[in-house]
Each structure stands twice: as structure tokens, then as C-alpha cells.
Design a protein around this motif. Structure first.
Motif, mmCIF file in Angstrom:
data_model
loop_
_atom_site.group_PDB
_atom_site.id
_atom_site.type_symbol
_atom_site.label_atom_id
_atom_site.label_comp_id
_atom_site.label_asym_id
_atom_site.label_seq_id
_atom_site.Cartn_x
_atom_site.Cartn_y
_atom_site.Cartn_z
ATOM 1 N N UNK A 77 61.033 46.475 20.876
ATOM 2 C CA UNK A 77 61.081 45.128 20.317
ATOM 3 C C UNK A 77 61.023 45.203 18.793
ATOM 4 N N UNK A 78 61.160 44.063 18.146
ATOM 5 C CA UNK A 78 61.063 44.020 16.680
ATOM 6 C C UNK A 78 59.695 44.488 16.199
ATOM 7 N N UNK A 79 58.677 44.316 17.061
ATOM 8 C CA UNK A 79 57.324 44.749 16.713
ATOM 9 C C UNK A 79 57.097 46.226 17.035
ATOM 10 N N UNK A 80 58.103 46.897 17.587
ATOM 11 C CA UNK A 80 58.003 48.322 17.891
ATOM 12 C C UNK A 80 57.468 48.628 19.284
ATOM 13 N N UNK A 81 57.204 47.597 20.076
ATOM 14 C CA UNK A 81 56.703 47.808 21.440
ATOM 15 C C UNK A 81 57.831 48.355 22.321
ATOM 16 N N UNK A 82 57.539 49.437 23.045
ATOM 17 C CA UNK A 82 58.536 50.065 23.914
ATOM 18 C C UNK A 82 58.570 49.344 25.263
ATOM 19 N N UNK A 83 59.771 49.022 25.723
ATOM 20 C CA UNK A 83 59.978 48.294 26.973
ATOM 21 C C UNK A 83 61.063 48.985 27.792
ATOM 22 N N UNK A 84 61.134 48.623 29.074
ATOM 23 C CA UNK A 84 62.177 49.144 29.964
ATOM 24 C C UNK A 84 62.670 48.029 30.872
ATOM 25 N N UNK A 85 63.947 48.097 31.202
ATOM 26 C CA UNK A 85 64.535 47.201 32.196
ATOM 27 C C UNK A 85 65.203 48.085 33.233
ATOM 28 N N UNK A 86 64.984 47.782 34.505
ATOM 29 C CA UNK A 86 65.496 48.600 35.593
ATOM 30 C C UNK A 86 66.571 47.860 36.385
#
Length: 159
Positions: A122-131
Motif C-alpha cells: 500500500x502507499x503506507x508500505x503495508x504488504x498485502x496479498x490477493x489470491x
């Protein structure tokens, strides 16, 4: 998906892939999506089947950390069928298992599920995933993404 798109939001489409979304939360439906890769973006679209699409996700390529295939191994707990049977049926099942060496219920077994995963930040640097459930054609899609991402990183397509 019915047809292949050639352009989306004024951007030429490099490649696209249909895949079933594993909804990340209750705000997203359990649906088949079209992953649309352009030279600047990755769009995740749901087909409304009337010539329009609902965008669920829009990623600038610089926010995507990678697209990979992951395998999850889950244990299928074959519930013991005798737990839900009437008493007579449970006794008969047990008797048959003793007399004919038939196991009661289903044994536990490992079930492997494969997914295509979009890893992003994200813009805040939080790592995410979509499956997404792994569809046919995922490997060529990933290779196309890697090429476009490399070209994007070299400044070939940045605005």
C-alpha cells in the motif's frame, strides 16, 4: 469471460487472464475476475455480463511486488460417518467393518490447492496479498507480468 479486451481505460492491454477471486473480505464477491495487465497497471475486473466491468482493484505496477503461484496443503478431515448415523446404522457399519475389514469413515488426507497470488504494498508500505484459484494460462500471464514490470522499472513506460 466472454470476449477478450483489447484496451481498458485508454491503455493497450498486454495480456489478460480469467481467474476466480478468493474474496479477501466480505466487501468482495466470490466471482470470476478478469486480470488485465497494461504497460502501467494491473486491473482486477468483474464482468457484469452487459458489456461493462466493475473494478475491484487497480494497481500501479510500482506497487506490485510480484505475482506467484502458491500451493496450500490442507488436511481434509474425512468426518467419521458413524457420528451422524442412527444407532442401528452405526452398529451395522461397525459390524461390516469388523467382518469385512472395511475402515469406518474416511481417513484424513492432504489436499493441495494452488493459487495465483498478487503481492503488493500500500502507499503506507503495508504488504498485502490477493489470491485467485489457479486458472489455466497462469504461467504465461506471470511471465508477461515479469517482462512488463522489468520494462516499467527501467523507466520505459513511466509517466
Amino acid at each position: 469471460m466472454r470476449g477478450r479486451l483489447k484496451e481498458y481505460r485508454g491503455e493497450k492491454i498486454v495480456t489478460q487472464l480469467s481467474a476466480k477471486l478468493l474474496p479477501p473480505d466480505l466487501h468482495y464477491p466470490d466471482c470470476i475476475c478478469l486480470l488485465v495487465l497494461t504497460d502501467r497497471h494491473l486491473y482486477v475486473l468483474e464482468d457484469n455480463f452487459d458489456g461493462t466491468y466493475e473494478m475491484h482493484f487497480e494497481f500501479v505496477l510500482s506497487r506490485i511486488d510480484g505475482i506467484e503461484i502458491e500451493t496450500w496443503e490442507q488436511i481434509s478431515t474425512g468426518k467419521d460417518s458413524k457420528e451422524n448415523l442412527p444407532v442401528f446404522a452405526a452398529i451395522l457399519t461397525y459390524w461390516c467393518s469388523v467382518m469385512f475389514s472395511v475402515p469406518i469413515g474416511k481417513p484424513n488426507r492432504a489436499v493441495k490447492e494452488k493459487y495465483i497470488v498478487i503481492k503488493y504494498h500500500t502507499e503506507q508500505g503495508k504488504k498485502e496479498k490477493i489470491y485467485f484459484h489457479l486458472p489455466d494460462g497462469a504461467k504465461p500471464f506471470i511471465k508477461s507480468f515479469e517482462k512488463v514490470k522489468a520494462d516499467y522499472g527501467q523507466g520505459c513506460y513511466q509517466q
